[in-house]
Design an enzyme around this catalytic site. Structure first.
Site, PDB file in Angstrom:
ATOM      1  N   THR A 134      38.373  30.761  35.548  1.00 47.62           N
ATOM      2  CA  THR A 134      38.571  32.143  34.964  1.00 47.62           C
ATOM      3  C   THR A 134      39.346  32.964  36.120  1.00 47.62           C
ATOM      4  O   THR A 134      39.866  32.438  37.027  1.00 47.62           O
ATOM      5  CB  THR A 134      36.979  32.980  34.941  1.00 47.62           C
ATOM      6  OG1 THR A 134      37.283  34.344  34.195  1.00 47.62           O
ATOM      7  CG2 THR A 134      36.584  33.362  36.536  1.00 47.62           C
ATOM      8  N   TYR A 135      39.933  33.941  35.600  1.00 43.23           N
ATOM      9  CA  TYR A 135      40.862  34.977  36.879  1.00 43.23           C
ATOM     10  C   TYR A 135      40.171  36.217  37.099  1.00 43.23           C
ATOM     11  O   TYR A 135      39.267  36.732  36.354  1.00 43.23           O
ATOM     12  CB  TYR A 135      42.040  35.301  35.582  1.00 43.23           C
ATOM     13  CG  TYR A 135      42.916  36.401  36.316  1.00 43.23           C
ATOM     14  CD1 TYR A 135      43.741  36.229  37.336  1.00 43.23           C
ATOM     15  CD2 TYR A 135      42.883  37.708  35.756  1.00 43.23           C
ATOM     16  CE1 TYR A 135      44.412  37.270  37.998  1.00 43.23           C
ATOM     17  CE2 TYR A 135      43.632  38.654  36.401  1.00 43.23           C
ATOM     18  CZ  TYR A 135      44.341  38.477  37.319  1.00 43.23           C
ATOM     19  OH  TYR A 135      45.113  39.586  38.002  1.00 43.23           O
ATOM     20  N   HIS A 136      40.524  36.417  38.272  1.00 43.95           N
ATOM     21  CA  HIS A 136      39.797  37.970  38.599  1.00 43.95           C
ATOM     22  C   HIS A 136      41.083  38.288  39.365  1.00 43.95           C
ATOM     23  O   HIS A 136      42.005  37.939  39.865  1.00 43.95           O
ATOM     24  CB  HIS A 136      38.815  37.585  39.849  1.00 43.95           C
ATOM     25  CG  HIS A 136      37.729  37.110  39.306  1.00 43.95           C
ATOM     26  ND1 HIS A 136      36.729  37.435  38.117  1.00 43.95           N
ATOM     27  CD2 HIS A 136      36.653  36.045  39.799  1.00 43.95           C
ATOM     28  CE1 HIS A 136      35.858  36.880  38.057  1.00 43.95           C
ATOM     29  NE2 HIS A 136      35.623  35.999  39.003  1.00 43.95           N
ATOM     30  N   GLY A 189      29.174  34.192  34.536  1.00 47.92           N
ATOM     31  CA  GLY A 189      29.298  32.966  35.450  1.00 47.92           C
ATOM     32  C   GLY A 189      27.920  33.112  36.574  1.00 47.92           C
ATOM     33  O   GLY A 189      28.169  34.050  37.352  1.00 47.92           O
ATOM     34  N   GLY A 195      27.822  36.596  38.814  1.00 46.51           N
ATOM     35  CA  GLY A 195      27.405  37.604  37.666  1.00 46.51           C
ATOM     36  C   GLY A 195      28.206  37.634  36.767  1.00 46.51           C
ATOM     37  O   GLY A 195      28.395  36.779  35.911  1.00 46.51           O
ATOM     38  N   SER A 248      31.993  39.680  35.041  1.00 45.82           N
ATOM     39  CA  SER A 248      33.407  40.461  35.218  1.00 45.82           C
ATOM     40  C   SER A 248      33.768  41.057  33.870  1.00 45.82           C
ATOM     41  O   SER A 248      33.559  40.657  32.651  1.00 45.82           O
ATOM     42  CB  SER A 248      34.495  39.492  35.653  1.00 45.82           C
ATOM     43  OG  SER A 248      34.841  38.461  34.713  1.00 45.82           O
ATOM     44  N   CYS A 265      37.697  30.145  30.574  1.00 48.81           N
ATOM     45  CA  CYS A 265      36.317  29.465  30.326  1.00 48.81           C
ATOM     46  C   CYS A 265      36.612  28.268  29.588  1.00 48.81           C
ATOM     47  O   CYS A 265      35.585  28.047  28.731  1.00 48.81           O
ATOM     48  CB  CYS A 265      35.624  30.379  29.548  1.00 48.81           C
ATOM     49  SG  CYS A 265      35.440  31.954  30.754  1.00 48.81           S
TER      50      CYS A 265
END
Length: 223
Positions: free
Chosen positions: A80-82, A149, A160, A162, A178
């Protein structure tokens, strides 16, 4: 990590950008402290500088363009990306205080995000066979607006959710988010809802009692 305030017997902490590796180390420490009775439970809201994180099921083929730092997160799920404009909620709760039901925790977490999005004008939902929070994009196609996640150690949760408030959606193109190729990602801003982190956090807090009730907590302090 700044000191938070207590809500419903849980420390509630709101911050701006925190480097991902630093946040991960803080979560590891807090998880251990909760397990040993040395710290209270925690909901930690923050953002990260751009980063790709790899869950325990991440596949090398899904990392298409590692233009940002890539970190093994230890949580379930894939890549995933944050990044800025995305609100992260790290939820560290002791499931021994409820029914030790990890699936129930994930379901309640999804419901918390869905209810908060609804309060802010976005209709979203779960999707059969796909973890995360889904909505209809501006083109009418289904798209992901939030990711889930988690990791559980000694019945204490980590990681948790996003939610995409207004991130640069082009940054998701460096991965297969994902592991799902058939659907895109969207944001509240793309859907025409300008929501600040402060507004999101306040709406989420308003739904905290509902989230805790969904967990069927046995010794819930008054909210």
């Amino acid at each position: 990590m700044e000191q938070g305030v207590e809500h419903c017997g849980i420390e509630w902490r709101e911050e701006g950008e925190v480097p991902y590796r630093e946040a991960l180390a803080c979560m590891e420490q807090r998880n251990a402290a909760i397990r040993h009775g040395a710290a209270s439970e925690l909901v930690w809201l923050l953002e990260h500088p751009p980063v790709y994180t790899a869950g325990t099921s991440a596949r090398d083929a899904d990392l298409l363009d590692p233009r940002f730092d890539v970190v093994k997160a230890g949580r379930g799920g894939q890549f995933t990306y944050h990044g800025p404009g995305q609100r992260i909620g790290y939820v560290l709760l002791d499931l021994a205080r409820s029914n030790r039901d990890v699936r129930g925790f994930v379901h309640a977490l999804e419901g918390w995000v869905i209810a908060t999005l609804s309060d802010l004008g976005v209709t979203s939902r779960r999707a059969e066979g796909r973890i995360g929070i889904w909505t209809d994009d501006i083109d009418g196609r289904e798209a992901k607006i939030g990711a889930i996640g988690v990791r559980v150690r000694g019945w204490v949760t980590m990681h948790g959710f996003s939610v995409n408030l207004a991130p640069d959606l082009a940054h998701f193109s460096g991965i297969v988010p994902c592991g799902i190729t058939d659907f895109g990602v969207t944001s509240m801003a793309r859907l025409g809802h300008e929501v600040t982190p402060v507004q999101w956090d306040a709406a989420l807090l308003g739904r905290l009692p509902d989230f805790l009730a969904a967990l069927n907590r046995r010794s819930e302090p008054a909210c």
